[in-house]
Design a protein around this motif. Structure first.
Motif, mmCIF file in Angstrom:
data_model
loop_
_atom_site.group_PDB
_atom_site.id
_atom_site.type_symbol
_atom_site.label_atom_id
_atom_site.label_comp_id
_atom_site.label_asym_id
_atom_site.label_seq_id
_atom_site.Cartn_x
_atom_site.Cartn_y
_atom_site.Cartn_z
ATOM 1 N N ILE A 1 46.803 33.206 17.632
ATOM 2 C CA ILE A 1 45.385 34.178 17.936
ATOM 3 C C ILE A 1 44.456 33.900 16.661
ATOM 4 C CG2 ILE A 1 44.940 36.499 17.885
ATOM 5 C CD1 ILE A 1 47.569 37.081 19.438
ATOM 6 N N LEU A 2 45.059 33.992 15.506
ATOM 7 C CA LEU A 2 44.120 33.431 14.356
ATOM 8 C C LEU A 2 43.245 32.183 14.476
ATOM 9 C CD1 LEU A 2 46.130 35.064 11.630
ATOM 10 C CD2 LEU A 2 44.182 36.236 12.481
ATOM 11 N N PHE A 3 43.849 31.316 14.915
ATOM 12 C CA PHE A 3 43.410 29.973 15.165
ATOM 13 C C PHE A 3 42.419 29.900 16.253
ATOM 14 C CE2 PHE A 3 46.860 27.623 12.805
ATOM 15 C CZ PHE A 3 45.987 26.764 12.017
ATOM 16 N N LEU A 4 42.888 30.858 17.416
ATOM 17 C CA LEU A 4 41.838 30.816 18.516
ATOM 18 C C LEU A 4 40.611 31.719 17.973
ATOM 19 C CD1 LEU A 4 41.392 30.827 21.592
ATOM 20 C CD2 LEU A 4 42.569 32.876 21.855
ATOM 21 N N GLU A 5 40.754 32.607 17.232
ATOM 22 C CA GLU A 5 39.554 33.404 16.747
ATOM 23 C C GLU A 5 38.533 32.271 16.057
ATOM 24 O OE1 GLU A 5 38.697 37.557 14.374
ATOM 25 O OE2 GLU A 5 40.359 36.462 13.839
ATOM 26 N N MET A 6 39.153 31.594 15.075
ATOM 27 C CA MET A 6 38.266 30.629 14.532
ATOM 28 C C MET A 6 37.750 29.730 15.602
ATOM 29 S SD MET A 6 38.435 26.933 13.652
ATOM 30 C CE MET A 6 39.936 26.377 13.820
ATOM 31 N N THR A 7 37.887 29.333 16.705
ATOM 32 C CA THR A 7 37.358 28.458 17.654
ATOM 33 C C THR A 7 36.269 29.140 18.512
ATOM 34 O OG1 THR A 7 39.003 28.955 19.261
ATOM 35 C CG2 THR A 7 39.414 26.915 17.811
ATOM 36 N N MET A 8 36.617 30.691 18.799
ATOM 37 C CA MET A 8 35.774 31.385 19.515
ATOM 38 C C MET A 8 34.306 31.572 18.584
ATOM 39 S SD MET A 8 37.972 34.140 21.461
ATOM 40 C CE MET A 8 38.784 35.106 20.046
ATOM 41 N N VAL A 9 34.633 31.894 17.088
ATOM 42 C CA VAL A 9 33.537 32.099 16.583
ATOM 43 C C VAL A 9 32.722 30.820 16.423
ATOM 44 C CG1 VAL A 9 32.700 32.489 14.198
ATOM 45 C CG2 VAL A 9 34.452 33.977 15.257
ATOM 46 N N GLY A 10 33.466 29.786 16.149
ATOM 47 C CA GLY A 10 32.843 28.335 15.858
ATOM 48 C C GLY A 10 31.799 28.030 17.317
ATOM 49 N N VAL A 11 32.306 28.209 18.431
ATOM 50 C CA VAL A 11 31.587 27.823 19.441
ATOM 51 C C VAL A 11 30.314 28.371 19.602
ATOM 52 C CG1 VAL A 11 31.443 28.508 22.024
ATOM 53 C CG2 VAL A 11 33.555 27.283 21.150
ATOM 54 N N PHE A 12 30.126 29.906 19.134
ATOM 55 C CA PHE A 12 28.993 30.548 19.259
ATOM 56 C C PHE A 12 27.965 30.263 18.211
ATOM 57 C CE2 PHE A 12 32.006 33.759 21.469
ATOM 58 C CZ PHE A 12 31.436 33.330 22.838
ATOM 59 N N VAL A 13 28.427 29.795 17.033
ATOM 60 C CA VAL A 13 27.630 29.352 15.851
ATOM 61 C C VAL A 13 27.237 28.013 15.723
ATOM 62 C CG1 VAL A 13 28.431 31.524 14.614
ATOM 63 C CG2 VAL A 13 29.429 29.266 14.108
ATOM 64 N N ALA A 14 28.049 27.207 16.457
ATOM 65 C CA ALA A 14 27.619 25.471 16.327
ATOM 66 C C ALA A 14 26.212 25.197 16.910
ATOM 67 C CB ALA A 14 28.654 24.754 16.969
ATOM 68 N N LEU A 15 25.506 24.618 16.253
ATOM 69 C CA LEU A 15 24.213 24.093 16.490
ATOM 70 C C LEU A 15 24.216 22.528 16.638
ATOM 71 C CD1 LEU A 15 21.788 26.477 14.564
ATOM 72 C CD2 LEU A 15 22.600 26.508 17.032
ATOM 73 N N ASP A 16 25.175 22.017 16.292
ATOM 74 C CA ASP A 16 25.415 20.490 16.566
ATOM 75 C C ASP A 16 26.466 20.559 17.668
ATOM 76 O OD1 ASP A 16 25.435 17.561 15.085
ATOM 77 O OD2 ASP A 16 27.509 18.114 15.994
ATOM 78 N N ALA A 17 25.819 19.565 18.517
ATOM 79 C CA ALA A 17 26.689 19.633 19.979
ATOM 80 C C ALA A 17 28.021 19.040 19.892
ATOM 81 C CB ALA A 17 25.908 18.553 20.862
ATOM 82 N N ILE A 18 28.237 17.910 18.918
ATOM 83 C CA ILE A 18 29.554 17.410 18.850
ATOM 84 C C ILE A 18 30.754 18.808 18.216
ATOM 85 C CG2 ILE A 18 31.040 15.723 17.716
ATOM 86 C CD1 ILE A 18 29.633 14.684 20.180
ATOM 87 N N LEU A 19 29.926 19.150 17.260
ATOM 88 C CA LEU A 19 30.694 20.496 16.502
ATOM 89 C C LEU A 19 31.095 21.446 17.648
ATOM 90 C CD1 LEU A 19 31.906 21.387 13.823
ATOM 91 C CD2 LEU A 19 29.453 22.759 13.508
ATOM 92 N N PHE A 20 30.281 21.774 18.620
ATOM 93 C CA PHE A 20 30.233 22.680 19.722
ATOM 94 C C PHE A 20 31.373 22.195 20.419
ATOM 95 C CE2 PHE A 20 29.370 23.875 23.952
ATOM 96 C CZ PHE A 20 29.285 25.100 23.977
ATOM 97 N N TYR A 21 31.229 20.962 20.806
ATOM 98 C CA TYR A 21 32.422 20.520 21.732
ATOM 99 C C TYR A 21 33.798 20.556 20.973
ATOM 100 C CZ TYR A 21 34.681 17.177 24.885
ATOM 101 O OH TYR A 21 35.835 16.598 25.725
ATOM 102 N N ILE A 22 33.782 20.291 19.806
ATOM 103 C CA ILE A 22 35.153 20.272 19.045
ATOM 104 C C ILE A 22 35.503 21.585 19.040
ATOM 105 C CG2 ILE A 22 36.104 20.340 16.809
ATOM 106 C CD1 ILE A 22 34.323 17.943 16.149
ATOM 107 N N PHE A 23 34.819 22.822 18.637
ATOM 108 C CA PHE A 23 35.411 24.027 18.977
ATOM 109 C C PHE A 23 35.610 24.526 20.395
ATOM 110 C CE2 PHE A 23 32.732 24.819 14.870
ATOM 111 C CZ PHE A 23 34.217 25.245 14.041
ATOM 112 N N TRP A 24 34.827 23.933 21.184
ATOM 113 C CA TRP A 24 35.003 24.202 22.655
ATOM 114 C C TRP A 24 36.506 24.004 23.081
ATOM 115 C CZ3 TRP A 24 31.960 26.463 26.770
ATOM 116 C CH2 TRP A 24 32.202 26.061 28.077
#
Length: 509
Positions: free
Chosen positions: A110-133
């Motif tokens: 769950i803690l790892f999932l929280e990191m990915t959720m926050v990362g998706v919403f703040v990523a402004l680089d498309a590849i970074l967004f895709y990684i968190f996604w």
């Protein structure tokens, strides 16, 4: 404060790694403490939020410079509250967690999932967004498959296959956008803000819009890509359903707002009729199915599909009211659906069943539970002065400017939502206490009250004072719409946005 946003992203991941050192008996206390700290950090983001050119807390560090891939993050009024939603729901879900079996492994997921959720919403680089996604799929797959019930493996695999295949379309779209940017400027870039300055012909926008939209539609989930959701919700543990409904579904609608509309304004208008039709089908079709369900959790699952349809209507109205309402409804639905799944989990822990036929008359033996369920359910229905009303009203007001028929059908779906929700409440909480087991049920304990009372408070407070969020959301929505209007190369696009009473600011002309 340069690295503050990075701290908000990666703090849960660091907490997850350190969680391996914590003994099983103390892991829940540790997780609740870490998630509360993360929630406080996200509130600090809100307090310090002062956007510069629409973006706050931006950080850009080169990663693979020759291909324009960078560590680029930032928040605006749209993503800010989705970050806060992610941290709040995770904290409350962990606080209410009752699973004892392999709890340490579950909490780390769950803690790892929280990191990915926050990362998706703040990523402004498309590849970074895709990684968190993509990374968000792994812990959720494990949560459903390892701690679910019944056909949990089938549900987990179906969830993974659907979303992973959708992600392939997204990746193709991202690479294609970088190629077209290179063709126009001579350099590669995955910077989403750079992409927004790129004007593409409609013939190019259409396939790109479809590629992005397939991925976002599956995650939302839009009809006909919705069939994974009822299995995922039905078999997932309570905490999995809470996080899935409250946050993960919002990644899809966020993708439409962040990518599809500003990058492909002409294609967005070209397909707006189709997308609105899909949204109407989602609302009415899911409402009929919800009314026919015999399982409380499945009613809430189909209710989620219907509410996501209202969000889609608001987004594709492409008006200030509609899009602001859609973003607000993302937040309100996250709070309300998370609360409802949490409440169903409390009942399941006591009776180990979710069928209507096993209940009735619970208001007599569990008055606190009945009251909290009523407050959250009224927020889901969209009763005036509750959190659900604001987003639904603005979304329908926005689409009304485009089509009276769409607004009428969307409103009909909301009325249907009130019918099946009240039917659920009547069958569960009123009538005779038929089953002996129900007469001995205990009411909410202190931990459960601490989990659900904040949600009840938010349902009322943000319903009475929605401007607490709207005043930050509206400027970002306006900026996005102005960008679309100025980029539009088709007369139909400008006419559509003008029909929505969109006016370009004098300094943006």
């Amino acid at each position: 404060m340069e690295y503050f946003l990075s701290l908000v992203i990666f703090f849960p991941a660091v907490a997850a790694v350190l969680g391996f050192l914590i003994d099983e008996a103390s892991i829940k206390t540790y997780a609740v403490t870490m998630s509360f700290i993360e929630f406080v950090l996200s509130l600090v983001l809100w307090i310090l939020y002062e956007p510069v050119d629409g973006i706050a807390f931006s950080v850009l560090h080169p990663f693979i410079s020759e291909y324009g891939i960078n560590y680029f993050i930032g928040v605006d009024g749209i993503s800010l509250f989705l970050v806060i939603l992610s941290t709040l729901v995770t904290f409350l879900a962990l606080l209410s967690l009752s699973i004892k079996e392999r709890a340490k492994n579950l909490i780390i997921c769950i803690l790892f999932l929280e990191m990915t959720m926050v990362g998706v919403f703040v990523a402004l680089d498309a590849i970074l967004f895709y990684i968190f996604w993509e990374l968000s799929l792994i812990p959720m797959l494990y949560i459903i498959g390892a701690w679910g019930s019944g056909k949990r493996i089938y549900a987990a695999v179906k969830f993974f296959i659907y979303t992973f295949l959708g992600s392939m379309f997204l990746l193709v779209g991202l690479v294609a956008m970088s190629y077209f940017y290179h063709e126009a400027t001579g350099e590669y870039s995955f910077n989403i803000l750079n992409w927004q300055s790129l004007s593409l012909p409609l013939s190019t926008q259409i396939p790109l819009f479809l590629a992005f939209s397939v991925a976002f539609a599956i995650k939302t989930p839009c009809f006909p890509f919705h069939t994974w959701l009822q299995y995922a919700h039905g078999q997932a543990p309570t905490i999995g359903s809470v996080l899935l409904a409250a946050v993960l579904l919002k990644m899809g609608t966020y993708g439409f707002v962040r990518f599809s509309l500003p990058l492909f304004p002409d294609a967005s208008v070209y397909f707006s009729g189709m997308m609105c039709a899909v949204a109407i089908v989602m609302i009415i079709y899911a409402s009929f199915i919800a009314f026919a369900q015999k399982d409380i959790k499945q009613v809430i699952a189909y209710s989620s599909i219907a509410h996501m349809g209202v969000i889609m209507l608001g987004i594709f109205s492409m008006s200030r009211e509609g899009m602001s309402g859609a973003v607000f409804l993302m937040i309100s639905h996250g709070i309300v659906s998370g609360g409802l799944f949490m409440l169903v989990g409390f009942l399941y822990d006591r009776r180990h069943t979710k069928l209507f036929s096993e209940f009735g008359g619970l208001a007599r033996v569990m008055p606190l539970y009945a009251f909290c369920f009523c407050v959250v359910l009224l927020g889901s229905i969209g009763l005036p002065l509750t959190i659900g009303f604001v987003g639904e009203f603005l979304s329908l007001a926005g689409i009304f400017k485009i089509s009276f028929s769409y607004a009428l059908l969307g409103g009909l779906g909301i009325i249907m939502g009130a019918i099946y929700s009240m039917n659920l409440y009547k069958k569960t909480f009123f009538g005779a206490l038929v089953h002996e087991e129900n007469k001995k049920l205990r009411d909410l304990n202190r931990t459960e009250l601490c989990s659900i009372v904040p949600i009840c408070v938010l349902v009322v407070v943000l319903g009475v004072a929605p401007n607490l969020m709207l005043k930050s959301i509206e400027p970002s929505v306006t900026q996005s719409l102005e960008l679309m209007f100025n980029k539009a190369s088709q007369t139909a696009t400008r006419a559509y946005m003008e029909k929505a009473n969109f006016k370009v600011r004098s300094d943006a002309k």
